[in-house]
Design an enzyme around this catalytic site. Structure first.
Site, PDB file in Angstrom:
ATOM      1  CB  CYS A  95      27.671  28.563  11.501  1.00 11.64           C
ATOM      2  SG  CYS A  95      28.096  26.943  10.754  1.00 11.64           S
ATOM      3  N   PRO A 101      39.460  28.432   5.122  1.00 13.66           N
ATOM      4  CG  PRO A 101      41.770  27.952   4.540  1.00 13.66           C
ATOM      5  CD  PRO A 101      40.465  28.140   5.501  1.00 13.66           C
TER       6      PRO A 101
END
Length: 218
Positions: A95, A101
């Site tokens: 998604c 990160p």
């Protein structure tokens, strides 16, 4: 959330394990496909119960086509690194919730003695030996906490993860690994201690917790 971390972590188990209360969703089916591609044997007992036998795992590479389907694929990095001392997994897909990160995952891997490089979108981690370490997470990250914990299970010595995330599914992953022979304490608090073990023998049954985010959504 528990399932997408516990199913990859079953790669650490050198025997057969049974997992109950598995959600019947596409992410789980993709995870099972990846396990089979890596050499594991996965069978459905019923719609929500599976057995995983990872004793014949030989490959440390998860294909891009599979990995690109879901975000939680990065847990294969920690599981394969812990099992085979190396892993190659493409950048996670799934998604699109904006930038998420995974530098804290890298920090955990490197602290435990692995090298991390990224080439052409493939994350490659490798080590001669995993060694326990004291790791402070710069940000509270569920994924990095779980991945570091998974990797540390078979590392030599003791690993301390500070500023760890505390979500219920982190506790569930720890409980699963402990049921298989790991030695993890403190999951659910901001300090997790993992004492390395030689192997996870499995031959146990574990039932996943329900998902608190799904319950909140309803």
């Amino acid at each position: 959330n528990a399932a997408v971390a516990i199913i990859p972590s079953a790669l650490l188990v050198e025997g057969k394990c049974t997992i109950e209360n598995v959600p019947d969703i596409d992410d789980v089916k993709t995870l099972i496909d990846i396990l089979r591609e890596l050499g594991a044997k996965v069978d459905y007992i019923n719609r929500n119960t599976i057995t995983i036998d990872s004793s014949s795992i030989t490959s440390y590479k998860a294909s891009y086509e599979m990995v690109n389907r879901l975000r939680g694929s990065y847990y294969f990095l920690g599981a394969l690194l812990g099992r085979l001392n190396r892993a190659e997994v493409s950048m996670p897909g799934g998604c699109d919730f904006g930038q998420r990160p995974i530098d804290q995952h890298y920090k955990g891997f490197e602290a435990l003695g692995a090298s991390v490089i990224t080439e052409h979108g493939i994350i490659k981690v490798k080590t001669d030996k995993l060694v326990g370490a004291h790791i402070y997470m710069d940000v509270v990250s569920v994924g990095a906490t779980i991945n570091t914990m998974i990797t540390a299970v078979k590392a030599e010595g003791t690993t301390v993860i500070e500023n760890a995330a505390k979500e219920p599914h982190i506790v569930d992953v720890a409980n699963f690994l402990n049921a298989m022979g790991a030695n993890i304490k403190g999951a659910g608090t901001d300090v997790i201690r993992v004492k390395g073990v030689d192997k996870l023998v499995g031959n146990a049954t574990y039932s996943l917790i329900p998902d608190q985010i799904e319950a909140g959504t309803y």
